[in-house]
Design an enzyme around this catalytic site. Structure first.
Site, PDB file in Angstrom:
ATOM      1  N   ASP A   1     -36.036  -0.346 -29.473  1.00 55.33           N
ATOM      2  CA  ASP A   1     -36.166  -1.697 -28.896  1.00 55.33           C
ATOM      3  C   ASP A   1     -34.913  -2.014 -28.070  1.00 55.33           C
ATOM      4  O   ASP A   1     -33.915  -1.296 -28.117  1.00 55.33           O
ATOM      5  CB  ASP A   1     -36.377  -2.750 -29.999  1.00 55.33           C
ATOM      6  CG  ASP A   1     -35.202  -2.851 -30.949  1.00 55.33           C
ATOM      7  OD1 ASP A   1     -34.721  -1.807 -31.420  1.00 55.33           O
ATOM      8  OD2 ASP A   1     -34.721  -3.974 -31.213  1.00 55.33           O
TER       9      ASP A   1
ATOM     10  N   HIS B   1     -40.376   7.123 -30.964  1.00 54.05           N
ATOM     11  CA  HIS B   1     -40.626   5.684 -30.825  1.00 54.05           C
ATOM     12  C   HIS B   1     -39.432   5.089 -30.076  1.00 54.05           C
ATOM     13  O   HIS B   1     -38.448   4.661 -30.670  1.00 54.05           O
ATOM     14  CB  HIS B   1     -40.772   5.049 -32.215  1.00 54.05           C
ATOM     15  CG  HIS B   1     -41.068   3.578 -32.169  1.00 54.05           C
ATOM     16  ND1 HIS B   1     -42.342   3.073 -32.131  1.00 54.05           N
ATOM     17  CD2 HIS B   1     -40.253   2.508 -32.144  1.00 54.05           C
ATOM     18  CE1 HIS B   1     -42.303   1.762 -32.077  1.00 54.05           C
ATOM     19  NE2 HIS B   1     -41.036   1.381 -32.101  1.00 54.05           N
TER      20      HIS B   1
ATOM     21  N   ASP C   1     -44.718  13.140 -35.611  1.00 51.16           N
ATOM     22  CA  ASP C   1     -44.178  13.050 -34.244  1.00 51.16           C
ATOM     23  C   ASP C   1     -45.144  12.237 -33.386  1.00 51.16           C
ATOM     24  O   ASP C   1     -45.844  12.793 -32.533  1.00 51.16           O
ATOM     25  CB  ASP C   1     -43.969  14.461 -33.679  1.00 51.16           C
ATOM     26  CG  ASP C   1     -43.315  14.431 -32.297  1.00 51.16           C
ATOM     27  OD1 ASP C   1     -42.781  13.369 -31.911  1.00 51.16           O
ATOM     28  OD2 ASP C   1     -43.345  15.462 -31.598  1.00 51.16           O
TER      29      ASP C   1
ATOM     30  N   GLU D   1     -38.402   6.909 -34.859  1.00 48.97           N
ATOM     31  CA  GLU D   1     -37.632   6.059 -33.948  1.00 48.97           C
ATOM     32  C   GLU D   1     -36.241   6.681 -33.768  1.00 48.97           C
ATOM     33  O   GLU D   1     -35.882   7.660 -34.428  1.00 48.97           O
ATOM     34  CB  GLU D   1     -37.520   4.612 -34.479  1.00 48.97           C
ATOM     35  CG  GLU D   1     -36.963   3.686 -33.426  1.00 48.97           C
ATOM     36  CD  GLU D   1     -37.077   2.185 -33.743  1.00 48.97           C
ATOM     37  OE1 GLU D   1     -37.706   1.807 -34.751  1.00 48.97           O
ATOM     38  OE2 GLU D   1     -36.523   1.392 -32.959  1.00 48.97           O
TER      39      GLU D   1
HETATM   40  O1  9MR Z   1     -32.366   1.098 -39.745  1.00 48.80           O
HETATM   41  C1  9MR Z   1     -33.001  -0.060 -40.264  1.00 48.80           C
HETATM   42  C2  9MR Z   1     -33.547   0.269 -41.634  1.00 48.80           C
HETATM   43  O2  9MR Z   1     -32.487   0.567 -42.521  1.00 48.80           O
HETATM   44  C3  9MR Z   1     -34.367  -0.910 -42.145  1.00 48.80           C
HETATM   45  O3  9MR Z   1     -34.968  -0.541 -43.357  1.00 48.80           O
HETATM   46  C4  9MR Z   1     -35.418  -1.283 -41.110  1.00 48.80           C
HETATM   47  C5  9MR Z   1     -36.270  -2.469 -41.527  1.00 48.80           C
HETATM   48  O4  9MR Z   1     -35.525  -3.631 -41.584  1.00 48.80           O
HETATM   49  O5  9MR Z   1     -34.794  -1.590 -39.867  1.00 48.80           O
HETATM   50  C6  9MR Z   1     -34.093  -0.504 -39.323  1.00 48.80           C
HETATM   51  O6  9MR Z   1     -33.474  -0.903 -38.140  1.00 48.80           O
HETATM   52  C7  9MR Z   1     -34.300  -1.220 -37.031  1.00 48.80           C
HETATM   53  C8  9MR Z   1     -33.868  -2.602 -36.568  1.00 48.80           C
HETATM   54  O7  9MR Z   1     -34.245  -3.549 -37.512  1.00 48.80           O
HETATM   55  C9  9MR Z   1     -34.452  -2.943 -35.199  1.00 48.80           C
HETATM   56  N1  9MR Z   1     -34.189  -1.908 -34.239  1.00 48.80           N
HETATM   57  C10 9MR Z   1     -34.711  -0.616 -34.661  1.00 48.80           C
HETATM   58  C11 9MR Z   1     -34.029  -0.201 -35.936  1.00 48.80           C
HETATM   59  C12 9MR Z   1     -34.438   1.214 -36.332  1.00 48.80           C
HETATM   60  O8  9MR Z   1     -35.740   1.277 -36.808  1.00 48.80           O
END
Ligand code: 9MR
Length: 580
Positions: free
Chosen positions: A190, A502, A547, A556
Site C-alpha cells: 500500500d 501483493h 504466490d 505482500e
Molecule cells: O506487518 C504487519 C503485521 O505484523 C500485522 O499482523 C498486520 C495486521 O495488522 O499488518 C502488517 O502490516 C501491514 C500494515 O498494517 C499496512 N501495510 C502493509 C503491512 C504489511 O502487510
C-alpha cells in the site's frame, strides 16, 4: 574437505554418464520431494546444505566440479520430522567446499542431480538489490529510467497538502488544516506511510551502517544521490529519515502515528492514486520510535557535517522535543479512528518503546537522566518486530563504542541478555529438521526469520562463536530457497521466486516481472481469508503460502521486512569479507 578415494572415482564415472540427463530433469522437477537449496548461490564461507525427502537418508552423494573431478563425497544425514511442514527431511552437507565455481551434486542411486554455484559476491549482489528496492518505493519523486530501467514511473503522492485528521487536531493545527510531509517510502503493498514501521526499518538500516560502515562506505546502487561522497546505504535511508522529521508537530514535539488515505486505494500506480491524505493522531509509540531513530541518526550523521550540514543537529533537536512530548504524554495508545481503515500498527504495551528511546537518548547525549528508570536485569527482551523494539536498544548498547563508559546500563548484563535470547534461536536451529531457527510463522514470517538472523549475528559479534554465525547464515539459505516450499522469497532471484506479489506498483505497472529485490512476507496461517482458504494447499504453517496477488497475508512486501533481510545479508557479507 573429504579426500577422493579410488572407489569414489569409480562411483563418479558411473554417475557422470547420467549427469546431463538428470540436470535437465531436475530443472523441471517441482514435486513435493524435489531437493531444496539456496537457488542463487552459496558464498564460499557459507553453510552449504541441500535438503531431500527423508526416505533418502544415508544415501551417498558426490560433488563434481566443472572439470568433472569429484571434489566432495559424503552421505545424507538421518531423516528428521519437521512439525512445521509435516515432512521428514534429510540433507547433504558440504560446507567445507569453498572454491568458487559451478558444481553438480549427484546421489548414489542416480535419482537426483542438481547444479549449484559458489560465488564470492553473491550476498553483495542480493543485498544491493534488496537495498535498491527502497529507491523504487520512494514517494513524492519521479523514479527515472536512468536509475530504474523498465521500473521507471512518474512521481506519486506529493504529500505537500496533507490534512490534519480530527484525531490529530491541536490549537495551532486544527482539523482540516494543511501541512506538508513529502518524501519517505511507501510502507508495503500500500502507499501509506507509518511512523512505527518506519522506525524499526530506518533504525535497522542505520544500525547496519553503524556496525559495518567500513565495508559499506563505498556502497553504490545507482540512485540520484550516488557519487555525493556518502554511502548509498545512508543516502537511501536519509530519504526516509527526512520524511520522518516532517511528521513531528514542531509546536509540541508530538509525532503523528501515520500519514494515510482513509481507506486503501485500488490496485493502481502511485500517480493514479489521488485520494486525500491525512496525518492521524499523535501516539506515544510513534513519538518514542521517532525519538530513538532521531537520536541514533544524530550519532551516525554527526560524522558527516560537511556532506549533510545541520542534519545531525536537527535530528538531536527533534529527538529531545519528541522525548519531552512523551514524558508529558507517557501512554497515549493509538486508537484507529472510525473513518480510517488502513494499517494500524498499534500495541497496548509500550514499555519496550520507552526502553529503546531511553537508551538511544542516553547514547546520543551521555545524560544519565534518560536511563534512570532502566533496569536491564528485569527487562524481558524480545525478538525485534515493529511492535517489539526493546532489543533494538539492546543492540545499540552492546555494540556502542562508548559501551565501556556506560555506568547506568550494565553492559555485561546487557550482553548476557542478548546472548540468552540468541541461544533460544540457536537451540531451535540445532534441533530443527530443516536446520532453521524458525518454528512459528506469524504474518511476515520471513522477516521474523531475518530478525532471528540479525540477533544471531549480534551474538556472534559478541562471542566469536561460529555456531551463531552458521545459524544466521542458514537464515539466508532458507530465504533464498532452502525451505520446504522450494521458493526463493526475494523477487528477481533464483528459479522459483514470487511473481505475483501483493504490491500495487508491481500489479499495476504492466510489467510481468515484479520489482526486484523485494522479500515476500512468507508462509503464515494468520489471515488466510485473503485469497480464500481453498487457495492454501496445506494446513502446515511452513507451507501456508501462495504466490497470488490477493495474498496480503503471505505474499505482500514491506519495508521493515526488506530492511531486516538487507541487514542479514549485507551484514554477513561484511563479516565474511573482513575475515578473509
Ligand atoms: O506487518 C504487519 C503485521 O505484523 C500485522 O499482523 C498486520 C495486521 O495488522 O499488518 C502488517 O502490516 C501491514 C500494515 O498494517 C499496512 N501495510 C502493509 C503491512 C504489511 O502487510
Amino acid at each position: 574437505m573429504n579426500s577422493v578415494s579410488t572407489q569414489n572415482i569409480r562411483f563418479r564415472n558411473r554417475l557422470l554418464k547420467g549427469v546431463l540427463v538428470c540436470v535437465a530433469a531436475v530443472a523441471i522437477s517441482t514435486g513435493a520431494w524435489a531437493q531444496k537449496l539456496n537457488q542463487v548461490a552459496f558464498r564460499p564461507e557459507s553453510v552449504k546444505r541441500v535438503f531431500f525427502d527423508g526416505n533418502l537418508q544415508g544415501e551417498k552423494f558426490q560433488i563434481i566440479d566443472a572439470a568433472s573431478s569429484v571434489v566432495f563425497d559424503g552421505e545424507l544425514t538421518k531423516s528428521k520430522y519437521w512439525p512445521c511442514s509435516g515432512t521428514k527431511v534429510c540433507y547433504a552437507e558440504f560446507s567445507d567446499l569453498s572454491n568458487v565455481g559451478q558444481y553438480n551434486l549427484i546421489l548414489a542411486n542416480n535419482t537426483r542431480s542438481l547444479t549449484f554455484d559458489i560465488k564470492g559476491d553473491v550476498y553483495n549482489e542480493v543485498g544491493k538489490a534488496m537495498m535498491k528496492s527502497f529507491y523504487y518505493a520512494r514517494a513524492s519523486m519521479e523514479i527515472k529510467p536512468v536509475f530504474a530501467g523498465k521500473y521507471a514511473r512518474p512521481a506519486g503522492h506529493p504529500d505537500n497538502q496533507v490534512y490534519i485528521h480530527e484525531s490529530a487536531a491541536s490549537g495551532q493545527r486544527p482539523a482540516g488544516s494543511v501541512i506538508s510531509s513529502p518524501g519517505g517510502w511507501y510502507d508495503a503493498g500500500d502507499y501509506n506511510k507509518y511512523i512505527v514501521n518506519s522506525g524499526i526499518t530506518t533504525y535497522t538500516l542505520l544500525h547496519l551502517y553503524d556496525l559495518f560502515g567500513d565495508n559499506l562506505a563505498s556502497f553504490k546502487m545507482n540512485i540520484p544521490e550516488s557519487g555525493n561522497g556518502l554511502s548509498d546505504l545512508l543516502n537511501e535511508t536519509i530519504y526516509n529519515l527526512r520524511w520522518m522529521l516532517t511528521m513531528q508537530d514542531p509546536n509540541d514535539g508530538g509525532v503523528y502515528h501515520k500519514l494515510t488515505t482513509k481507506n486503501f486505494c485500488g490496485m493502481k500506480m502511485p500517480y493514479a492514486d489521488n485520494l486525500d491524505r491525512y496525518v492521524v493522531m499523535k501516539s506515544t509509540a510513534a513519538t518514542l520510535d521517532f525519538t530513538a531513530v532521531a537520536a541514533k541518526s544524530y550519532r551516525i550523521l554527526k560524522a558527516y557535517e560537511n556532506e549533510l550540514p545541520g542534519l545531525a543537529d536537527s535530528c538531536l533537536k527533534a529527538a529531545r522535543l519528541a522525548w519531552d512530548w512523551s514524558m508529558a504524554n507517557p501512554k497515549v495508545l493509538y486508537r484507529q479512528p472510525d473513518d480510517i481503515t488502513t494499517g494500524a500498527y498499534k500495541g497496548d504495551q509500550i514499555e519496550d518503546e520507552w526502553f529503546w528511546a531511553s537508551v538511544e537518548m542516553y547514547l546520543a547525549t551521555g545524560d544519565s537522566k534518560y536511563v534512570s528508570d532502566i533496569n536491564i536485569n528485569k527487562t524481558n527482551f524480545m525478538l525485534p518486530q515493529w511492535g517489539r523494539v526493546n532489543t533494538l536498544g539492546l543492540y545499540s548498547v552492546c555494540t556502542s563504542e562508548t559501551t565501556n563508559s556506560l555506568k547506568e546500563l550494565d553492559v555485561k548484563t546487557s550482553k548476557k541478555k542478548l546472548i540468552k535470547l540468541a541461544d533460544h534461536y540457536l537451540e531451535t536451529y540445532k534441533h530443527s529438521g530443516y536446520r532453521i531457527s524458525i518454528d512459528k510463522f506469524p504474518w511476515g514470517s520471513n522477516s521474523e526469520l531475518a530478525n532471528q538472523g540479525i540477533l544471531l549475528m549480534h551474538a556472534y559479534l559478541l562471542t566469536n562463536n561460529q555456531d551463531y554465525l552458521e545459524a544466521a547464515d542458514a537464515c539466508v539459505g532458507y530465504i533464498l530457497g532452502a525451505n520446504p516450499l522450494d521458493r526463493c522469497f526475494v523477487t528477481g532471484f533464483g528459479n522459483n521466486s514470487p511473481m505475483s506479489i501483493h504490491d500495487r506498483r508491481s500489479i499495476a505497472d504492466g510489467i510481468t516481472e515484479p520489482i526486484p529485490g523485494l522479500l515476500a512476507g512468507g508462509p503464515s496461517k494468520e489471515a488466510r481469508h485473503d485469497c480464500g482458504e481453498d487457495n492454501y494447499q496445506s494446513e502446515f504453517p511452513a507451507l501456508s503460502y501462495v504466490d497470488m496477488e490477493c495474498s496480503f497475508a503471505t505474499n505482500e512486501i514491506a519495508i521493515n521486512w526488506n530492511s531486516a533481510a538487507t541487514f542479514l545479508i549485507l551484514g554477513l557479507d561484511a563479516i565474511y569479507s573482513s575475515e578473509k
